[in-house]
Design a protein around this motif. Structure first.
Motif, PDB file in Angstrom:
ATOM      1  N   TYR A 159     -15.389  81.673 -64.927  1.00 16.94           N
ATOM      2  CA  TYR A 159     -14.699  80.421 -63.997  1.00 16.94           C
ATOM      3  C   TYR A 159     -15.761  79.970 -62.996  1.00 16.94           C
ATOM      4  O   TYR A 159     -15.902  78.818 -62.844  1.00 16.94           O
ATOM      5  CB  TYR A 159     -13.435  81.238 -63.428  1.00 16.94           C
ATOM      6  CG  TYR A 159     -12.777  80.263 -62.203  1.00 16.94           C
ATOM      7  CD1 TYR A 159     -12.167  79.533 -62.120  1.00 16.94           C
ATOM      8  CD2 TYR A 159     -13.470  80.761 -60.633  1.00 16.94           C
ATOM      9  CE1 TYR A 159     -11.902  78.485 -60.855  1.00 16.94           C
ATOM     10  CE2 TYR A 159     -13.149  79.908 -59.534  1.00 16.94           C
ATOM     11  CZ  TYR A 159     -12.429  78.827 -59.876  1.00 16.94           C
ATOM     12  OH  TYR A 159     -11.981  77.929 -58.486  1.00 16.94           O
ATOM     13  N   ASN A 160     -16.256  81.185 -62.470  1.00 18.23           N
ATOM     14  CA  ASN A 160     -17.348  80.712 -61.197  1.00 18.23           C
ATOM     15  C   ASN A 160     -18.314  79.701 -61.668  1.00 18.23           C
ATOM     16  O   ASN A 160     -18.749  78.778 -61.127  1.00 18.23           O
ATOM     17  CB  ASN A 160     -17.991  82.221 -60.798  1.00 18.23           C
ATOM     18  CG  ASN A 160     -17.181  83.216 -60.000  1.00 18.23           C
ATOM     19  OD1 ASN A 160     -15.949  82.798 -59.976  1.00 18.23           O
ATOM     20  ND2 ASN A 160     -17.654  84.033 -59.313  1.00 18.23           N
ATOM     21  N   ALA A 185     -14.175  83.985 -72.451  1.00 10.73           N
ATOM     22  CA  ALA A 185     -12.829  84.366 -72.043  1.00 10.73           C
ATOM     23  C   ALA A 185     -12.409  83.800 -70.448  1.00 10.73           C
ATOM     24  O   ALA A 185     -11.975  84.694 -69.760  1.00 10.73           O
ATOM     25  CB  ALA A 185     -12.499  86.018 -72.400  1.00 10.73           C
ATOM     26  N   GLY A 186     -12.673  82.623 -70.302  1.00 13.86           N
ATOM     27  CA  GLY A 186     -12.583  82.224 -68.932  1.00 13.86           C
ATOM     28  C   GLY A 186     -11.324  81.760 -68.621  1.00 13.86           C
ATOM     29  O   GLY A 186     -10.679  80.981 -69.557  1.00 13.86           O
ATOM     30  N   PRO A 187     -10.746  81.918 -67.410  1.00 16.31           N
ATOM     31  CA  PRO A 187      -9.864  81.204 -66.737  1.00 16.31           C
ATOM     32  C   PRO A 187     -10.117  79.673 -66.337  1.00 16.31           C
ATOM     33  O   PRO A 187     -10.730  79.665 -65.200  1.00 16.31           O
ATOM     34  CB  PRO A 187      -9.103  82.085 -65.732  1.00 16.31           C
ATOM     35  CG  PRO A 187     -10.327  82.828 -65.314  1.00 16.31           C
ATOM     36  CD  PRO A 187     -11.411  82.740 -66.434  1.00 16.31           C
ATOM     37  N   TYR A 188      -9.632  78.782 -66.732  1.00 13.36           N
ATOM     38  CA  TYR A 188      -9.807  77.236 -66.202  1.00 13.36           C
ATOM     39  C   TYR A 188      -8.679  76.310 -66.064  1.00 13.36           C
ATOM     40  O   TYR A 188      -8.937  75.389 -65.303  1.00 13.36           O
ATOM     41  CB  TYR A 188     -10.717  76.469 -67.620  1.00 13.36           C
ATOM     42  CG  TYR A 188     -11.542  77.570 -68.115  1.00 13.36           C
ATOM     43  CD1 TYR A 188     -12.766  77.914 -67.305  1.00 13.36           C
ATOM     44  CD2 TYR A 188     -11.738  77.670 -69.483  1.00 13.36           C
ATOM     45  CE1 TYR A 188     -13.980  78.837 -67.849  1.00 13.36           C
ATOM     46  CE2 TYR A 188     -12.732  78.654 -70.199  1.00 13.36           C
ATOM     47  CZ  TYR A 188     -13.533  78.814 -69.295  1.00 13.36           C
ATOM     48  OH  TYR A 188     -14.685  79.721 -69.873  1.00 13.36           O
ATOM     49  N   ASP A 189      -7.542  76.935 -66.001  1.00 13.20           N
ATOM     50  CA  ASP A 189      -6.373  76.279 -66.023  1.00 13.20           C
ATOM     51  C   ASP A 189      -5.203  77.266 -65.624  1.00 13.20           C
ATOM     52  O   ASP A 189      -4.159  77.555 -66.386  1.00 13.20           O
ATOM     53  CB  ASP A 189      -6.160  75.427 -67.174  1.00 13.20           C
ATOM     54  CG  ASP A 189      -4.625  74.406 -67.109  1.00 13.20           C
ATOM     55  OD1 ASP A 189      -4.330  74.215 -65.605  1.00 13.20           O
ATOM     56  OD2 ASP A 189      -4.117  74.233 -68.080  1.00 13.20           O
ATOM     57  N   VAL A 235      -6.348  86.624 -69.943  1.00 11.18           N
ATOM     58  CA  VAL A 235      -6.687  85.219 -69.863  1.00 11.18           C
ATOM     59  C   VAL A 235      -6.265  84.550 -71.543  1.00 11.18           C
ATOM     60  O   VAL A 235      -7.197  84.567 -72.200  1.00 11.18           O
ATOM     61  CB  VAL A 235      -8.196  85.071 -69.419  1.00 11.18           C
ATOM     62  CG1 VAL A 235      -8.494  83.610 -69.388  1.00 11.18           C
ATOM     63  CG2 VAL A 235      -8.353  85.882 -68.065  1.00 11.18           C
ATOM     64  N   LYS A 236      -5.199  83.812 -71.308  1.00 11.63           N
ATOM     65  CA  LYS A 236      -4.714  83.326 -72.517  1.00 11.63           C
ATOM     66  C   LYS A 236      -5.669  82.228 -72.967  1.00 11.63           C
ATOM     67  O   LYS A 236      -6.266  81.235 -72.009  1.00 11.63           O
ATOM     68  CB  LYS A 236      -3.214  82.762 -72.371  1.00 11.63           C
ATOM     69  CG  LYS A 236      -2.212  83.471 -71.857  1.00 11.63           C
ATOM     70  CD  LYS A 236      -1.766  84.551 -73.117  1.00 11.63           C
ATOM     71  CE  LYS A 236      -0.708  85.404 -72.286  1.00 11.63           C
ATOM     72  NZ  LYS A 236       0.346  85.015 -72.187  1.00 11.63           N
ATOM     73  N   PRO A 237      -5.780  82.100 -74.392  1.00  7.56           N
ATOM     74  CA  PRO A 237      -6.852  81.056 -74.991  1.00  7.56           C
ATOM     75  C   PRO A 237      -6.523  79.734 -74.695  1.00  7.56           C
ATOM     76  O   PRO A 237      -7.407  78.862 -74.905  1.00  7.56           O
ATOM     77  CB  PRO A 237      -6.895  81.516 -76.279  1.00  7.56           C
ATOM     78  CG  PRO A 237      -5.605  82.320 -76.545  1.00  7.56           C
ATOM     79  CD  PRO A 237      -5.371  82.936 -75.449  1.00  7.56           C
TER      80      PRO A 237
END
Length: 304
Positions: A159-160, A185-189, A235-237
């Motif tokens: 995310y960062n 595996a990032g959270p973007y939304d 963190v869902k795909p």
């Protein structure tokens, strides 16, 4: 027959205890365990820690810089930012990332950032931008080329780096030096915030939709490689799918890799020995970073 049976039972018991201790250690500090296993099974690979420094007065604002021992020319710089739900993590536990990537022709910088209350939005982004700028300033001193930088991160670290690259204000002092971004595996939304970690890091300061990478997709951004496991329940795909759709709709260059059997940590584990020998996450990351930073060949072969 009794003696062999007792021996077998004893061996099974020892393995069970050892397995339990390993699982406990992984739960307490998984990256540190990965680092130890990588060092024992893969050796140093000729990677040298060339600098331990900081870019601010907070203890979390640290940089660890690694170089391949046999480097003979300016290398592209790969800045890796760790995960940990914006609450925990330490670059010193991620040396295995440097041992995985530096021998392939990169100056690797492991970057920390303020965590917990001190690191609430937008502090983690301020720190990531500062770490990138500091790494660029230091790179020539250690054989790196600051004009060829690739950003990478896992989970919160993904995310960062993605948000820092997409939201133009963060790299206003030199966005042209960034050649590509890799998110594992990032959270973007993830707005509205509904988990303990996101509420603590974003909801507590009333961050909103502007904090989400998916809302900053633009066509003139740098190439991105987004990797996710289909079995990631933390963190869902869908986060990677949402961001990749938004980027493609904007005309941005983006590549995605989804792994059917991977959970949240599997992409990170795949950078550590012995797992990196049987998985292609490291190869995909290295190939992408070479392409976007115009690197053609490794600096050195793997050594024990």
């Amino acid at each position: 027959m009794k003696r062999p049976m007792k021996l077998l039972i004893g061996v099974v018991a020892v393995l069970a205890v050892a397995g339990g201790m390993l699982m406990l250690a992984i739960r307490n500090n998984g990256p540190a365990v990965l680092d130890a296993i990588d060092r024992l099974t893969g050796g140093t690979r000729g990677v040298v820690l060339v600098a331990k420094t900081s870019y601010g007065g907070h203890p979390d604002q640290k940089l660890r810089i690694y170089a391949p021992a046999a480097a003979t020319q300016p290398l592209p710089v790969l800045v890796f930012v760790h995960g940990g739900s914006w609450r925990w993590g330490d670059p010193d536990d991620y040396n295995f990332v440097a041992r995985s990537l530096a021998p392939e022709g990169f100056l690797v910088v492991l970057a920390g950032y303020r965590l917990g209350e001190d690191g609430r939005y937008p502090a983690m982004l301020e720190d990531t931008a500062s770490a990138i700028a500091h790494a660029a300033r230091l790179a020539p001193r250690y054989g790196g080329d600051p004009a060829r930088m690739v950003l990478a991160g896992h989970s919160a670290g993904a995310y960062n780096v993605v948000q820092t690259a997409l939201e133009e204000k963060w790299l206003a002092d030199g966005p042209g030096r960034i050649r590509g971004v890799v998110g594992l595996a990032g959270p973007y939304d993830f707005f509205p915030f509904d988990s303990e970690s996101t509420i603590a890091s974003f909801g507590s300061v009333e961050a909103g939709a502007a904090s989400q990478p998916v809302n900053h997709a633009r066509g003139d951004t740098v190439p991105m490689l987004l990797i996710h496991g289909e079995r990631d329940t933390l963190v869902k795909p869908r986060n990677t799918r949402a961001l990749s759709r938004a980027l493609r709709a904007a005309g941005a260059p983006v590549e995605t890799l989804f792994y059917e059997e991977f959970d949240h940590n599997a992409p990170l584990v795949s950078l550590a020995s012995p797992w990196r020998r049987s998985r292609d996450v490291d190869n995909a990351l290295i190939d992408f970073a070479r392409r976007v930073s115009e690197v053609s060949v490794p600096v050195q072969a793997e050594t024990p």
